[in-house]
Design a protein around this motif. Structure first.
Motif, PDB file in Angstrom:
ATOM      1  N   MET A 176     -15.442   8.313 -13.525  1.00  9.71           N
ATOM      2  CA  MET A 176     -15.927   8.205 -15.171  1.00  9.71           C
ATOM      3  C   MET A 176     -16.268   6.921 -14.823  1.00  9.71           C
ATOM      4  SD  MET A 176     -12.236   8.794 -17.381  1.00  9.71           S
ATOM      5  CE  MET A 176     -11.589   8.074 -16.794  1.00  9.71           C
ATOM      6  N   TYR A 221     -18.500  -2.183 -22.584  1.00  8.79           N
ATOM      7  CA  TYR A 221     -17.813  -1.937 -23.859  1.00  8.79           C
ATOM      8  C   TYR A 221     -17.847  -2.728 -24.986  1.00  8.79           C
ATOM      9  CZ  TYR A 221     -13.610  -0.958 -26.187  1.00  8.79           C
ATOM     10  OH  TYR A 221     -11.728  -1.091 -27.170  1.00  8.79           O
ATOM     11  N   GLY A 251      -9.827   7.778 -30.716  1.00 11.36           N
ATOM     12  CA  GLY A 251      -8.738   8.543 -30.081  1.00 11.36           C
ATOM     13  C   GLY A 251      -8.830   8.693 -28.839  1.00 11.36           C
ATOM     14  N   VAL A 311     -11.907  11.019 -22.883  1.00  9.70           N
ATOM     15  CA  VAL A 311     -11.517  10.931 -21.775  1.00  9.70           C
ATOM     16  C   VAL A 311     -11.197  11.748 -21.340  1.00  9.70           C
ATOM     17  CG1 VAL A 311      -9.184   9.115 -21.102  1.00  9.70           C
ATOM     18  CG2 VAL A 311     -10.778   8.561 -23.166  1.00  9.70           C
ATOM     19  N   ALA A 337     -16.148   0.922 -29.583  1.00 10.96           N
ATOM     20  CA  ALA A 337     -14.762   1.868 -30.041  1.00 10.96           C
ATOM     21  C   ALA A 337     -14.481   1.758 -31.384  1.00 10.96           C
ATOM     22  CB  ALA A 337     -13.677   0.809 -29.004  1.00 10.96           C
ATOM     23  N   HIS A 351     -11.478   2.399 -32.943  1.00  9.14           N
ATOM     24  CA  HIS A 351     -10.505   2.600 -34.010  1.00  9.14           C
ATOM     25  C   HIS A 351      -9.460   0.832 -34.861  1.00  9.14           C
ATOM     26  CE1 HIS A 351     -10.222   0.266 -30.457  1.00  9.14           C
ATOM     27  NE2 HIS A 351      -8.199  -0.052 -30.562  1.00  9.14           N
ATOM     28  N   THR A 379      -7.842   3.667 -17.965  1.00  8.57           N
ATOM     29  CA  THR A 379      -7.212   4.125 -18.846  1.00  8.57           C
ATOM     30  C   THR A 379      -6.074   3.278 -18.851  1.00  8.57           C
ATOM     31  OG1 THR A 379      -5.583   5.569 -17.586  1.00  8.57           O
ATOM     32  CG2 THR A 379      -7.625   6.590 -18.624  1.00  8.57           C
ATOM     33  N   TYR A 386      -5.900   7.556 -23.160  1.00  9.56           N
ATOM     34  CA  TYR A 386      -6.177   7.079 -23.417  1.00  9.56           C
ATOM     35  C   TYR A 386      -6.692   5.164 -23.589  1.00  9.56           C
ATOM     36  CZ  TYR A 386      -5.748   4.273 -28.071  1.00  9.56           C
ATOM     37  OH  TYR A 386      -6.151   3.939 -29.678  1.00  9.56           O
ATOM     38  N   LEU A 387      -7.391   5.091 -23.720  1.00  6.63           N
ATOM     39  CA  LEU A 387      -8.768   3.608 -22.512  1.00  6.63           C
ATOM     40  C   LEU A 387      -7.627   2.310 -22.969  1.00  6.63           C
ATOM     41  CD1 LEU A 387     -12.298   4.071 -23.281  1.00  6.63           C
ATOM     42  CD2 LEU A 387     -10.585   4.858 -21.749  1.00  6.63           C
ATOM     43  N   LEU A 405      -8.423  -0.449 -22.941  1.00  5.21           N
ATOM     44  CA  LEU A 405      -9.234  -1.296 -23.850  1.00  5.21           C
ATOM     45  C   LEU A 405      -8.623  -1.348 -25.152  1.00  5.21           C
ATOM     46  CD1 LEU A 405     -12.550  -2.260 -21.746  1.00  5.21           C
ATOM     47  CD2 LEU A 405     -10.730  -3.839 -21.866  1.00  5.21           C
ATOM     48  N   GLN A 406      -8.745  -0.276 -24.991  1.00 10.63           N
ATOM     49  CA  GLN A 406      -8.297  -0.367 -26.755  1.00 10.63           C
ATOM     50  C   GLN A 406      -6.889  -0.451 -27.226  1.00 10.63           C
ATOM     51  OE1 GLN A 406     -10.464   3.754 -27.045  1.00 10.63           O
ATOM     52  NE2 GLN A 406     -10.244   3.077 -29.505  1.00 10.63           N
TER      53      GLN A 406
END
Lengths: 305, 155
Positions: free
Chosen positions: A1, A6, A28, A33, A49, A51, B23, B63-64, B66-67
């Motif tokens: 990846m 970010y 999500g 991903v 991001a 979220h 992840t 799920y990343l 960093l999130q």
């Protein structure tokens, strides 16, 4: 990846600024991903991001309908009593996306913008005349869901445009709806074949029918011939069968590991019949469990519809 | 480029510096050093990597990391008490034969905990539905379902 940079945005403006500079949004991650891990497409080089952006969260009532924030999760939709009562087919769909884990992380905005022809919520959103709001650094526009899906994995959104919310207008009184799918297991499944029916009854007569087919063409779409077969009818078994057969005739399925084109076409009629039958029963005030799909395969409603 | 983040795992803060594409599962196992969550399919199908994120089950393989910055994560290592006393669900899995090879067990227990947290007395259908995002290839599920029933009856 890949993914070299970010940012975690705190506001829509920050998201749009990052997107104008080439970043792609992630909520999500349940499609993005997984797709990258599976080798479908690498993660975008620059990620923003979203979220934490509170403006994009939540579900609110508006003019008798609903507005879904892009970050509303499938779990949020199933937990909304208004969604379950007025937009039952959407709740049927959100209730069977992935597993509990997927429904907690996966958002309606991501689901729509991933634009899979097998996505569960697409048919219900199209049939409910949902409208997406797309915002970019240069402005805001609204696009009906039927026009948003342009091909497998493709939407009418331009680079730099963020889906911020989806508005569902109030359904007419006497409306019942259902989304049913053919599945091999209950969770972590996507539709082999899916069908949506939104039926408005006036007395014993069908005043308006919306029928959409899922995983049966490059995009999810309504089938005018199926709707015409039901409109003005007395919702009899014969009318339902005619509509279901019309939906099957309109399907252009592919053969893949999940099912052959012939099998999908044959099941299109079955699933459409089940969706219409349950939508009519709900329009008449019948209570059927959400999601409809496992119930339709089991004894919960006696295996009928 | 690496980014700083703090993962709050089982009540403890872990500062990490990680690439955006990492992840949550890989960081939990590689940097934090908690290897209870497993990489099964790495495709969000099997549930072996499941953890609780702000109380909700999430597949950490998709799920990343960093999130998850600043949020509360519970892994299988966080279920037992400080003194090592097993969580009632863990004890029930042992008592009822809910474990064979053990690879799916961390995810099963996380799913089961999330279920009992939102519904303390589920029926068998509800248990099977709640666990249907978790694959087990050894037990045939019967022992697992019995274990969740036993733990629910106890609480």
């Amino acid at each position: 990846m890949s993914a070299q940079s970010y940012t975690a945005a705190a506001s829509v403006d920050e998201v749009l600024e990052a997107m104008a500079a080439g970043a792609r949004p992630i909520a999500g991650g349940t499609d993005l991903v997984v797709g990258a891990r599976g080798g479908k497409a690498p993660l975008p080089d620059a990620l923003v991001a979203i979220h934490r952006v509170s403006e994009l969260r939540g579900i609110r009532e508006q003019d008798g309908g609903l507005v879904l924030g892009a970050l509303a999760t499938h779990a949020d939709i199933v937990a909304s009593s208004t969604a379950c009562e007025l937009f039952t087919a959407l709740a049927d769909a959100s209730a069977i996306v992935g597993s509990h884990a997927t429904r907690n992380a996966g958002t309606i905005g991501g689901n729509v913008m991933n634009a899979s022809p097998a996505m569960e919520t697409g048919g219900p959103l199209i049939c409910f005349d949902a409208v997406a709001t797309l915002r970019s650094a240069s402005g805001t526009r609204r696009v009906g869901l039927a026009d948003l899906f342009t091909g497998p994995g493709r939407t009418a959104a331009e680079p730099g445009e963020l889906l911020t919310e989806i508005a569902l207008p109030a359904p007419a009184p006497g409306t019942g709806s259902c989304y049913a799918r053919l599945e091999y297991r209950r969770q972590m499944e996507i539709a082999i074949v899916g069908a949506t029916a939104v039926v408005t009854l006036d007395g014993g007569t069908v005043r308006d029918a919306r029928i959409a087919i899922t995983a049966l063409a490059p995009t999810i779409h309504r089938v005018a011939e199926a709707e015409q077969a039901l409109n003005g009818s007395d919702a009899s078994d014969a009318a339902v069968r005619a509509a279901a057969d019309a939906a099957a005739s309109a399907s252009r399925p592919i053969s893949d590991v999940r099912g052959s084109a012939d099998y999908r076409r044959a099941m299109a009629a079955v699933l459409t019949r089940r969706a219409i039958g349950t939508a009519i029963a709900r329009a008449r005030g019948g209570r059927f469990p959400i999601p409809a799909s496992p119930a339709l395969h089991g004894a919960v409603n006696g295996g009928r519809a | 480029m690496r980014y700083d983040a703090t993962l709050n795992v089982n009540g403890r803060a872990y500062p990490v510096a990680i690439e955006p594409g990492r992840t949550l599962l890989s960081v939990l196992r590689g940097e934090v050093g908690l290897t209870g969550a497993k990489e099964g399919c790495d495709d969000s199908e099997c549930g072996a990597c499941m953890v609780l994120l702000d109380g909700q089950p999430v597949n950490s393989c998709s799920y990343l990391a960093l999130q998850a910055d600043g949020r509360e994560i519970v892994t299988i290592e966080g279920l037992a008490g400080e003194d090592g006393e097993l969580h009632p669900l863990q004890q029930a899995f042992l008592d009822q034969g809910g474990v064979q090879c053990g690879f799916c067990t961390p995810g099963m227990l996380i799913s089961a905990k999330a279920l009992l947290d939102r519904n303390p007395s589920p029926d068998e259908d509800e248990i099977r539905l709640a666990l249907s995002g978790n694959l087990c290839r050894c037990t045939g599920y019967s022992g697992i379902v019995r274990a969740v029933q036993a733990a629910a009856a106890q609480s």
